[in-house]
Design an enzyme around this catalytic site. Structure first.
Site, PDB file in Angstrom:
ATOM      1  N   ASP A 162     -11.938 -14.061  20.039  1.00 55.78           N
ATOM      2  CA  ASP A 162     -11.204 -13.601  19.014  1.00 55.78           C
ATOM      3  C   ASP A 162     -10.392 -14.484  18.250  1.00 55.78           C
ATOM      4  O   ASP A 162     -10.042 -15.773  19.020  1.00 55.78           O
ATOM      5  CB  ASP A 162     -10.357 -12.215  19.308  1.00 55.78           C
ATOM      6  CG  ASP A 162      -9.915 -11.398  18.250  1.00 55.78           C
ATOM      7  OD1 ASP A 162     -10.354 -11.557  16.951  1.00 55.78           O
ATOM      8  OD2 ASP A 162      -8.977 -10.824  18.320  1.00 55.78           O
ATOM      9  N   ASN A 190     -18.557  -4.640  13.619  1.00 56.09           N
ATOM     10  CA  ASN A 190     -18.265  -5.745  12.908  1.00 56.09           C
ATOM     11  C   ASN A 190     -19.135  -5.549  11.400  1.00 56.09           C
ATOM     12  O   ASN A 190     -19.234  -6.124  10.584  1.00 56.09           O
ATOM     13  CB  ASN A 190     -18.488  -7.128  13.562  1.00 56.09           C
ATOM     14  CG  ASN A 190     -17.338  -7.367  14.500  1.00 56.09           C
ATOM     15  OD1 ASN A 190     -17.917  -8.216  15.538  1.00 56.09           O
ATOM     16  ND2 ASN A 190     -16.307  -7.017  14.341  1.00 56.09           N
TER      17      ASN A 190
HETATM   18  C1  FPP Z   1     -13.517 -12.737  16.360  1.00 61.75           C
HETATM   19  O1  FPP Z   1     -12.792 -13.186  15.408  1.00 61.75           O
HETATM   20  C2  FPP Z   1     -14.946 -13.213  16.105  1.00 61.75           C
HETATM   21  C3  FPP Z   1     -15.939 -12.723  15.656  1.00 61.75           C
HETATM   22  C4  FPP Z   1     -16.488 -11.611  14.969  1.00 61.75           C
HETATM   23  C5  FPP Z   1     -17.248 -13.634  15.614  1.00 61.75           C
HETATM   24  C6  FPP Z   1     -17.631 -14.339  16.721  1.00 61.75           C
HETATM   25  C7  FPP Z   1     -18.397 -15.679  16.437  1.00 61.75           C
HETATM   26  C8  FPP Z   1     -18.112 -16.890  16.784  1.00 61.75           C
HETATM   27  C9  FPP Z   1     -17.105 -17.318  17.950  1.00 61.75           C
HETATM   28  C10 FPP Z   1     -18.741 -18.020  16.213  1.00 61.75           C
HETATM   29  C11 FPP Z   1     -20.194 -18.114  16.248  1.00 61.75           C
HETATM   30  C12 FPP Z   1     -20.788 -17.683  17.578  1.00 61.75           C
HETATM   31  C13 FPP Z   1     -22.011 -18.302  17.993  1.00 61.75           C
HETATM   32  C14 FPP Z   1     -22.599 -17.631  19.312  1.00 61.75           C
HETATM   33  C15 FPP Z   1     -22.598 -19.049  17.345  1.00 61.75           C
HETATM   34  P1  FPP Z   1     -11.995 -12.791  14.013  1.00 61.75           P
HETATM   35  O2  FPP Z   1     -12.856 -12.875  12.959  1.00 61.75           O
HETATM   36  O3  FPP Z   1     -12.215 -11.267  14.314  1.00 61.75           O
HETATM   37  O4  FPP Z   1     -10.772 -13.333  14.110  1.00 61.75           O
HETATM   38  P2  FPP Z   1      -9.535 -12.599  13.406  1.00 61.75           P
HETATM   39  O5  FPP Z   1      -9.186 -11.385  14.602  1.00 61.75           O
HETATM   40  O6  FPP Z   1      -8.332 -13.638  13.614  1.00 61.75           O
HETATM   41  O7  FPP Z   1      -9.862 -11.983  12.119  1.00 61.75           O
END
Ligand code: FPP
Length: 225
Positions: free
Chosen positions: A4, A52
């Site tokens: 996250d 998501n």
């Molecule tokens: C949560 O952070 C993260 C995600 C929903 C996406 C996870 C993806 C990755 C780590 C990158 C790509 C992964 C692979 C396997 C290539 P958020 O966007 O909810 O962060 P926030 O809480 O700060 O908004």
């Protein structure tokens, strides 16, 4: 691991959220290879939850493209590192291109046994529990390990998967967000304030040290008593 904080990492730098995901993909490579070197047997990364899909279309599309590219670019590195990949979660809502990339990577790494890497995409733990339950004959009385195997089966891991020992969540929030609820029954939880793109091998080691210092009693009494 619940990865996250990508969005906030980018916003804090005045960049679009998708830049955070691109940077987060670099952390994925770093942590996967570090976990392998550290002797981790199973690593499950929460890449995209079923909830998501509620994000803006352009962010969802950017993430899907990133997953597809990442699978293509990382599969040779997985092979080099003897890492077997499985993707858990629903596949019917993924694009045919992404499904093909997943199947190719799973097929190519199927003989690797240095570490099992599971990427959770369109994943909801409650959804897998419901699907596992619906595989059972009506009225069946099941042992817990049989049900665990059914969950592993719906998650494309028919050989079974052990319970989670350690669950790490980055980004400062302290919740499970529908991730491996059954498998985390006795997991030790570590919450890091670090945003995922900044999460380093040293942070990973610190979480493992924290885990090692815990007294895991599984409802029994401490060995120290
Ligand atoms: C949560 O952070 C993260 C995600 C929903 C996406 C996870 C993806 C990755 C780590 C990158 C790509 C992964 C692979 C396997 C290539 P958020 O966007 O909810 O962060 P926030 O809480 O700060 O908004």
């Amino acid at each position: 691991m619940i990865m996250d904080g990508n969005g906030r990492w980018a916003q804090q730098r005045g960049k679009p959220r998708t830049m955070g995901h691109i940077e987060g993909a670099k952390t994925v490579r770093r942590i996967v290879e570090h976990a392998r070197r550290s002797g981790v047997g199973f690593l499950t990364l929460y890449a995209f939850s079923s909830d998501n899909w509620n994000r803006p279309q352009d962010e969802v599309q950017a993430l899907m493209k990133l997953f597809r590219r990442h699978l293509a670019s990382e599969t040779p590195r997985l092979l080099e590192n003897d890492i077997r990949l499985s993707v858990i979660g629903r596949r019917d809502r993924l694009s045919p291109e992404l499904r093909r990339a997943i199947e190719a990577s799973e097929r190519e790494t199927a003989e690797c046994d240095g570490m099992r890497l599971r990427l959770a995409v369109d994943y909801s733990s409650r959804d897998s529990l419901v699907r596992a339950a619906s595989l059972m004959p009506q009225g069946a009385v099941l042992a817990r390990d049989e049900f665990s195997r059914a969950i592993a089966m719906v998650n494309h891991c028919p050989g079974g998967v052990p319970d989670v020992d350690l669950m790490i969540r980055t980004g400062g929030e302290q919740r499970l967000s529908d991730f491996l609820l059954w498998e985390c029954a006795y997991a030790e939880l570590v919450f890091s304030r670090r945003m995922w793109p900044d999460f380093s091998s040293a942070d990973f080691d610190a979480a493992i040290d924290d885990f090692r210092a815990r007294d895991r009693r599984f409802g029994g009494l401490s060995k120290a008593i």
